[in-house]
Design a protein around this motif. Sequence first.
Motif, mmCIF file in Angstrom:
data_model
loop_
_atom_site.group_PDB
_atom_site.id
_atom_site.type_symbol
_atom_site.label_atom_id
_atom_site.label_comp_id
_atom_site.label_asym_id
_atom_site.label_seq_id
_atom_site.Cartn_x
_atom_site.Cartn_y
_atom_site.Cartn_z
ATOM 1 N N PHE A 202 34.549 -28.145 -47.744
ATOM 2 C CA PHE A 202 35.397 -27.536 -46.727
ATOM 3 C C PHE A 202 36.769 -28.213 -46.734
ATOM 4 N N TYR A 203 37.810 -27.409 -46.621
ATOM 5 C CA TYR A 203 39.183 -27.899 -46.588
ATOM 6 C C TYR A 203 39.859 -27.466 -45.294
ATOM 7 N N LYS A 204 40.588 -28.352 -44.713
ATOM 8 C CA LYS A 204 41.430 -27.951 -43.579
ATOM 9 C C LYS A 204 42.589 -27.119 -44.111
ATOM 10 N N ILE A 205 42.813 -25.959 -43.515
ATOM 11 C CA ILE A 205 43.885 -25.083 -43.975
ATOM 12 C C ILE A 205 44.826 -24.712 -42.826
ATOM 13 N N THR A 206 46.011 -24.277 -43.193
ATOM 14 C CA THR A 206 46.982 -23.750 -42.245
ATOM 15 C C THR A 206 46.597 -22.316 -41.892
ATOM 16 N N PHE A 207 46.714 -21.969 -40.617
ATOM 17 C CA PHE A 207 46.432 -20.596 -40.210
ATOM 18 C C PHE A 207 47.535 -20.165 -39.253
ATOM 19 N N LYS A 208 48.471 -19.393 -39.783
ATOM 20 C CA LYS A 208 49.693 -19.048 -39.057
ATOM 21 C C LYS A 208 49.482 -17.856 -38.118
ATOM 22 N N PRO A 209 50.414 -17.628 -37.199
ATOM 23 C CA PRO A 209 50.356 -16.411 -36.391
ATOM 24 C C PRO A 209 50.538 -15.190 -37.286
ATOM 25 N N ARG A 210 50.062 -14.045 -36.818
ATOM 26 C CA ARG A 210 50.273 -12.810 -37.578
ATOM 27 C C ARG A 210 51.761 -12.578 -37.792
ATOM 28 N N GLN A 211 52.119 -12.079 -38.993
ATOM 29 C CA GLN A 211 53.520 -11.774 -39.268
ATOM 30 C C GLN A 211 53.984 -10.536 -38.507
ATOM 31 N N GLY A 212 53.067 -9.599 -38.310
ATOM 32 C CA GLY A 212 53.401 -8.363 -37.609
ATOM 33 C C GLY A 212 52.132 -7.596 -37.332
ATOM 34 N N GLY A 213 52.264 -6.451 -36.651
ATOM 35 C CA GLY A 213 51.088 -5.648 -36.339
ATOM 36 C C GLY A 213 50.342 -6.182 -35.131
ATOM 37 N N VAL A 214 49.206 -5.539 -34.834
ATOM 38 C CA VAL A 214 48.441 -5.844 -33.632
ATOM 39 C C VAL A 214 47.076 -6.379 -34.007
ATOM 40 N N ASN A 215 46.662 -7.426 -33.331
ATOM 41 C CA ASN A 215 45.321 -7.982 -33.503
ATOM 42 C C ASN A 215 44.294 -6.957 -33.013
ATOM 43 N N SER A 216 43.336 -6.584 -33.901
ATOM 44 C CA SER A 216 42.365 -5.545 -33.537
ATOM 45 C C SER A 216 41.185 -6.073 -32.733
ATOM 46 N N ILE A 217 41.122 -7.397 -32.532
ATOM 47 C CA ILE A 217 39.998 -7.990 -31.800
ATOM 48 C C ILE A 217 40.364 -8.204 -30.336
ATOM 49 N N ASN A 218 39.505 -7.762 -29.422
ATOM 50 C CA ASN A 218 39.681 -8.044 -27.999
ATOM 51 C C ASN A 218 38.337 -8.529 -27.455
ATOM 52 N N LEU A 219 38.339 -9.017 -26.217
ATOM 53 C CA LEU A 219 37.121 -9.624 -25.665
ATOM 54 C C LEU A 219 35.955 -8.627 -25.583
#
Length: 245
Positions: A202-219
């Motif tokens: 396992f490697y620690k990786i960078t995970f940036k905010p979305r560049q654009g568009g809408v996150n399709s996941i909601n609660l």
Amino acid sequence: METIYFVMPAYNESENIEQTIHQWYPVVEKINGEKDCHAVLAIANDGSKDDTFQKMVNVKQNDNLEFFEPINKTNGGHGQTVLTLYRHAVEQGADYIFQTDSDGQTDPNEFWQMWENRSRYDFQIGYRKGRQDGFSRVFVTKTLRFVVWLMFHEWVTDANTPFRLMRTDKLVPIMKVIPEDYFLCNVAISAIAVKWKYNIKFYKITFKPRQGGVNSINLKRIFKIGRKALGDFRRINSQLNKVGK
């Protein structure tokens, strides 16, 4: 000859897809420049309602990207699309499969540590520390970690990370016990790989905010996915003893 397929699912990624292709295709070109290595980038459009696929085709044609495969398919969800891509890579004779998403949240520069260690590990999986894409996604990660422990009795650092390099010969037996339309296929793959004592890093990786568009996941969708996952994990777990590594 070592062949690697870079695979990405895409759904309504019109705002991100061109930039993501341009970020990752140089990695493909660099590997193709190595001795006895062959690389392909395959992106599957999962029935997007926007012009994601047309932009994929335009980039391939306008930039003459020989080793880019735009794939168009009817909507089946993230997991089903990822499994479709895995099967496609297997059918094309890939020795390795690298999967990430098409929203531009991962860093291509962090792939190279995995490529350098490809002969040492069966699976190399990133884990997201201090991810920047919102509370709902963080909640999903923590919940899935607990559910995997509950169902498989294994503690997996970040089972669903879309940043993983896998040996095809180790992946294929795992895919045999996963339903074709399974939404959380990477979670199951990670859990089974750990359970079967594959050689994993396992490697620690960078995970940036979305560049654009809408996150399709909601609660609301998270709870629906969670309920279904419990049942699916039980069925998968019951089949594990029937399949050899």
